[in-house]
Design an enzyme around this catalytic site. Sequence first.
Site, mmCIF file in Angstrom:
data_model
loop_
_atom_site.group_PDB
_atom_site.id
_atom_site.type_symbol
_atom_site.label_atom_id
_atom_site.label_comp_id
_atom_site.label_asym_id
_atom_site.label_seq_id
_atom_site.Cartn_x
_atom_site.Cartn_y
_atom_site.Cartn_z
ATOM 1 N N LYS A 75 0.872 -1.180 0.000
ATOM 2 C CA LYS A 75 0.000 0.000 0.000
ATOM 3 C C LYS A 75 0.907 1.228 0.000
ATOM 4 C CE LYS A 75 -3.833 2.118 2.634
ATOM 5 N NZ LYS A 75 -4.757 1.984 3.767
ATOM 6 N N SER A 150 -9.784 2.313 2.884
ATOM 7 C CA SER A 150 -8.865 3.048 2.036
ATOM 8 C C SER A 150 -7.880 2.158 1.279
ATOM 9 C CB SER A 150 -8.077 4.050 2.887
ATOM 10 O OG SER A 150 -7.251 3.365 3.810
ATOM 11 N N SER A 174 -10.149 -0.114 7.056
ATOM 12 C CA SER A 174 -9.546 -0.045 5.720
ATOM 13 C C SER A 174 -8.865 -1.299 5.194
ATOM 14 C CB SER A 174 -8.554 1.110 5.664
ATOM 15 O OG SER A 174 -9.262 2.294 5.488
HETATM 16 N N1 GLN Z 1 -13.221 4.902 6.361
HETATM 17 C C1 GLN Z 1 -12.605 5.217 7.611
HETATM 18 C C2 GLN Z 1 -12.056 6.619 7.543
HETATM 19 O O1 GLN Z 1 -12.151 7.238 6.528
HETATM 20 C C3 GLN Z 1 -11.510 4.254 7.922
HETATM 21 C C4 GLN Z 1 -10.303 4.436 7.068
HETATM 22 C C5 GLN Z 1 -9.156 3.581 7.493
HETATM 23 O O2 GLN Z 1 -9.323 2.541 8.139
HETATM 24 N N2 GLN Z 1 -7.960 4.019 7.144
HETATM 25 O O3 GLN Z 1 -11.531 7.128 8.504
#
Ligand code: GLN
Length: 483
Positions: A75, A150, A174
């Site tokens: 990632k 994400s 995410s």
């Molecule tokens: N969707 C959640 C956020 O936007 C979690 C994102 C994540 O786990 N990095 O904060």
Amino acid sequence: MHNKTMTQLAHGLRSGEFSSVELTQAFLDRIKQHQELNAYITVNEDLALQEACAADIRLANGNPELLTGIPIAQKDIFCTEGVKTTCGSRMLDNFIAPYNATVVEKFNQAGAVMLGKLNMDEFAMGSSNETSHYGAVKNPWDTNTVPGGSSGGSAAAVAARLAIGATGTDTGGSIRQPAALCGITGLKPTYGRVSRYGMIAYASSLDQGGPMTRGAEDAAIMLQTMAGFDEKDSTSVDLPVPDYRAGLNNSLAGLKIGLPKEFFGEGLNSDVAVTLETAVNEYRKLGAEIREISMPNLNLAIPAYYVVAPAECSANLSRFDGVRYGYRCENPVDLTDLYTRSRGEGFGKEVKRRILMGTYALSAGYYDAYYIKAQKIRRLISEDFKNALAQVDVIMGPVTPTTAFGIGEKIGNPIEMYLSDIYTIAINLAGVPAMSIPAGFAQGKPVGLQIIGNYFAEDRLLNIAHQYQQVADWHLHIPKGFE
Ligand code: GLN
């Protein structure tokens, strides 16, 4: 080759059926063929082939590790020395880290090949991969839908066989949410299990890196490499790392599974609910005992998270000021202009929204009302998990309320977008480990089952996931066009 598991590939590499260079080239070709998914931000062909070449020498000379010569991808939140690390943001579009994240270093030492860096929501803020500066990623099961976020690039790449496995990070869902929407296996370890050194910080008390793979056995192999104490990360935990593959075949007879009634109420799509019921039934056949439990504070998770996470992100992202590294605006007239325009132009809309929410929650007049309150709720949620895990061995539930939604469908409505993590966020607030495994299809799209365990029970979660994958083959399904 691209449909084999890591163990099968390791075998093929050792028996001389194919070399790491051939294997790596096959993946590089597939990545080129499927650029429409937009899963990668950077593909590093030359470096990947060099690493493959070195792996072939190591395989020939003896002393290889299981991952030696196997192509994976990172990632783009993990710093990689010499290879651009963008975090999905214009702010870091030109950033080349001077060092490797510990996780990257560990894969290098194991001799894994890095194919490239995967697309993601900007600074890991999002649930659809649409906030990336590099454009949306498409879900290989239906390219009109999102892969989740994400870690959307990671999930899409693994589902489409553009990498054998990938890393992800999970602050509020995410790893698990994109794994669910793309029909792959994702594991968010216990907070502190995997080093965060060199993993660009979003919300430091919630962020945790983990593996994203097709099946649980591969996840065990990747986690084995990733986990462990790191003196460069003071929040990493100094506990021995168990052999994650050793217990994969343990029997599930007598396993106590709790289903929180709060997870199965209003808001859960009925087709998803039916699919999950079938999966849970499969566990019953494997000898597990299913009980309904209650976790009364789960409904407070989203509001608490959207105070804590933005608060921490507003502090973490203050380092991007246009002075030391990253984006700098043109011709600033003075220092204030340099700061404001560099940040104004370098960050996208969602990131700015989070910084605004965070600084507001932390401001002197509101600190007690919001931040302190959210921390108290966090404690209550941890207590819910503690109580539940005193009654049962693991908790199961949905990962997402629906299957993959359309690109563009929720991006204009932040609250609706935030709700897509309603079943994953509480886990990060408590810090316990959780997995998403492919559990079937609803409306032709993948559905994930969430398995939540006690602190440092990753080995048990992997065992529970692996046993299911011996009797159900959802994790082997291939999206059409990516065979
Ligand atoms: N969707 C959640 C956020 O936007 C979690 C994102 C994540 O786990 N990095 O904060």
